[in-house]
Design an enzyme around this catalytic site. Structure first.
Site, PDB file in Angstrom:
ATOM      1  N   GLN A  95       0.845  -1.203   0.000  1.00  0.00           N
ATOM      2  CA  GLN A  95       0.000   0.000   0.000  1.00  0.00           C
ATOM      3  C   GLN A  95       0.875   1.244   0.000  1.00  0.00           C
ATOM      4  O   GLN A  95       1.770   1.390   0.831  1.00  0.00           O
ATOM      5  CB  GLN A  95      -0.929   0.013   1.228  1.00  0.00           C
ATOM      6  CG  GLN A  95      -1.929   1.169   1.200  1.00  0.00           C
ATOM      7  CD  GLN A  95      -2.946   1.124   2.340  1.00  0.00           C
ATOM      8  OE1 GLN A  95      -2.833   0.295   3.250  1.00  0.00           O
ATOM      9  NE2 GLN A  95      -3.921   2.007   2.292  1.00  0.00           N
ATOM     10  N   HIS A 101      -8.315   1.602  -1.394  1.00  0.00           N
ATOM     11  CA  HIS A 101      -8.684   1.619  -2.819  1.00  0.00           C
ATOM     12  C   HIS A 101      -8.624   0.214  -3.382  1.00  0.00           C
ATOM     13  O   HIS A 101      -7.707  -0.546  -3.099  1.00  0.00           O
ATOM     14  CB  HIS A 101      -7.787   2.562  -3.633  1.00  0.00           C
ATOM     15  CG  HIS A 101      -6.324   2.363  -3.385  1.00  0.00           C
ATOM     16  ND1 HIS A 101      -5.686   2.857  -2.273  1.00  0.00           N
ATOM     17  CD2 HIS A 101      -5.383   1.725  -4.108  1.00  0.00           C
ATOM     18  CE1 HIS A 101      -4.417   2.529  -2.311  1.00  0.00           C
ATOM     19  NE2 HIS A 101      -4.203   1.826  -3.410  1.00  0.00           N
ATOM     20  N   HIS A 103      -8.153  -1.885  -6.651  1.00  0.00           N
ATOM     21  CA  HIS A 103      -7.681  -1.842  -8.038  1.00  0.00           C
ATOM     22  C   HIS A 103      -8.555  -2.771  -8.883  1.00  0.00           C
ATOM     23  O   HIS A 103      -8.777  -3.925  -8.496  1.00  0.00           O
ATOM     24  CB  HIS A 103      -6.251  -2.350  -8.138  1.00  0.00           C
ATOM     25  CG  HIS A 103      -5.218  -1.537  -7.418  1.00  0.00           C
ATOM     26  ND1 HIS A 103      -4.407  -0.629  -8.059  1.00  0.00           N
ATOM     27  CD2 HIS A 103      -4.858  -1.488  -6.119  1.00  0.00           C
ATOM     28  CE1 HIS A 103      -3.578  -0.086  -7.186  1.00  0.00           C
ATOM     29  NE2 HIS A 103      -3.829  -0.584  -5.987  1.00  0.00           N
TER      30      HIS A 103
HETATM   31  P1  5GP Z   1      -1.261   1.112  -3.855  1.00  0.00           P
HETATM   32  O1  5GP Z   1       0.180   0.746  -4.151  1.00  0.00           O
HETATM   33  O2  5GP Z   1      -1.385   2.014  -2.657  1.00  0.00           O
HETATM   34  O3  5GP Z   1      -2.176  -0.083  -3.812  1.00  0.00           O
HETATM   35  O4  5GP Z   1      -1.754   1.906  -5.129  1.00  0.00           O
HETATM   36  C1  5GP Z   1      -1.776   3.280  -5.235  1.00  0.00           C
HETATM   37  C2  5GP Z   1      -2.202   3.572  -6.650  1.00  0.00           C
HETATM   38  O5  5GP Z   1      -2.582   4.923  -6.728  1.00  0.00           O
HETATM   39  C3  5GP Z   1      -1.076   3.355  -7.662  1.00  0.00           C
HETATM   40  O6  5GP Z   1      -1.512   2.420  -8.636  1.00  0.00           O
HETATM   41  C4  5GP Z   1      -0.836   4.746  -8.233  1.00  0.00           C
HETATM   42  O7  5GP Z   1      -0.520   4.728  -9.596  1.00  0.00           O
HETATM   43  C5  5GP Z   1      -2.151   5.436  -7.959  1.00  0.00           C
HETATM   44  N1  5GP Z   1      -2.011   6.885  -7.792  1.00  0.00           N
HETATM   45  C6  5GP Z   1      -1.125   7.522  -6.983  1.00  0.00           C
HETATM   46  N2  5GP Z   1      -1.302   8.861  -7.068  1.00  0.00           N
HETATM   47  C7  5GP Z   1      -2.339   9.053  -7.932  1.00  0.00           C
HETATM   48  C8  5GP Z   1      -2.975  10.228  -8.426  1.00  0.00           C
HETATM   49  O8  5GP Z   1      -2.645  11.370  -8.090  1.00  0.00           O
HETATM   50  N3  5GP Z   1      -3.998  10.052  -9.302  1.00  0.00           N
HETATM   51  C9  5GP Z   1      -4.403   8.803  -9.690  1.00  0.00           C
HETATM   52  N4  5GP Z   1      -5.417   8.737 -10.564  1.00  0.00           N
HETATM   53  N5  5GP Z   1      -3.823   7.681  -9.257  1.00  0.00           N
HETATM   54  C10 5GP Z   1      -2.789   7.803  -8.381  1.00  0.00           C
END
Ligand code: 5GP
Length: 144
Positions: A95, A101, A103
Site C-alpha cells: 500500500q 482503494h 484496483h
Molecule cells: P497502492 O500501491 O497504494 O495499492 O496503489 C496506489 C495507486 O494509486 C497506484 O496504482 C498509483 O498509480 C495510484 N495513484 C497515486 N497517485 C495518484 C494520483 O494522483 N492520481 C491517480 N489517478 N492515481 C494515483
C-alpha cells in the site's frame, strides 16, 4: 499520522482525475500509472486509511462498484479478456496511498501483470492448525 492523501483532493475536486463512476459514497477513476491500460481505482469518498477502519457496508459497496466497473471494462473499448481485483492493506502488502482503494485491472493474454509468489503445499496438519487459529480470531472479532 497525517490523514492527508492525494485521493482526498481528488474526492474534493482539488486534483484532476479521470472519473468513471461517482455516487454519494464511492468514486471510481483511472489510475494515473496503470499496470495495464484501463486500470481503475474504486475508493470510498471518506478518508479511510485501512481495511480495519472500513465500515463493512461501505466495503460491500466498494466491491459492488468494482464488479460493475469490471463488467463495464469488458463491454468498453478497453482490451479486457479478464479482470483482477487487488487491494493492498499495509506497507508490507504494497500500500502506497493510505486511503483504501480497490484496483480493478483489465487483463489480456501476455500483458505482463502478475503476482510473484512461490506457493508450496503444506501438510494438512499445518493448514488445520492455522484454520483453527483464524476461526478463533474470527469468533473473538465477530461474536455470535
Ligand atoms: P497502492 O500501491 O497504494 O495499492 O496503489 C496506489 C495507486 O494509486 C497506484 O496504482 C498509483 O498509480 C495510484 N495513484 C497515486 N497517485 C495518484 C494520483 O494522483 N492520481 C491517480 N489517478 N492515481 C494515483
Amino acid at each position: 499520522m497525517d490523514p492527508y492523501t492525494i485521493f482526498a483532493d481528488i474526492v474534493a475536486g482539488r486534483a484532476a482525475a479521470s472519473k468513471v463512476y461517482e455516487d454519494a459514497d464511492v468514486l471510481a477513476f483511472m489510475d494515473i500509472r496503470p499496470v495495464t491500460s484501463g486500470h481503475v481505482l474504486v475508493i470510498p469518498k471518506s478518508p479511510v486509511r485501512s481495511l480495519s477502519e472500513l465500515d463493512p457496508e461501505l466495503g460491500g459497496k466498494l466491491f459492488r462498484v468494482g464488479q460493475q466497473v469490471a463488467a463495464a471494462l469488458r463491454a468498453s473499448e478497453v482490451n479486457c479478456d479478464g479482470v483482477n481485483f487487488f487491494l493492498a492493506d499495509g506497507v508490507t502488502a504494497g500500500q502506497e496511498v493510505f486511503h483504501v482503494h480497490l484496483h480493478v485491472i483489465p487483463r489480456t493474454p501476455g500483458d505482463g501483470f502478475g503476482l510473484r509468489a512461490r506457493p508450496r503445499t503444506p501438510p494438512r496438519a499445518d493448514l488445520d492448525y492455522l484454520a483453527a487459529s483464524i476461526r478463533g480470531a474470527l469468533r473473538r472479532a465477530v461474536p455470535e
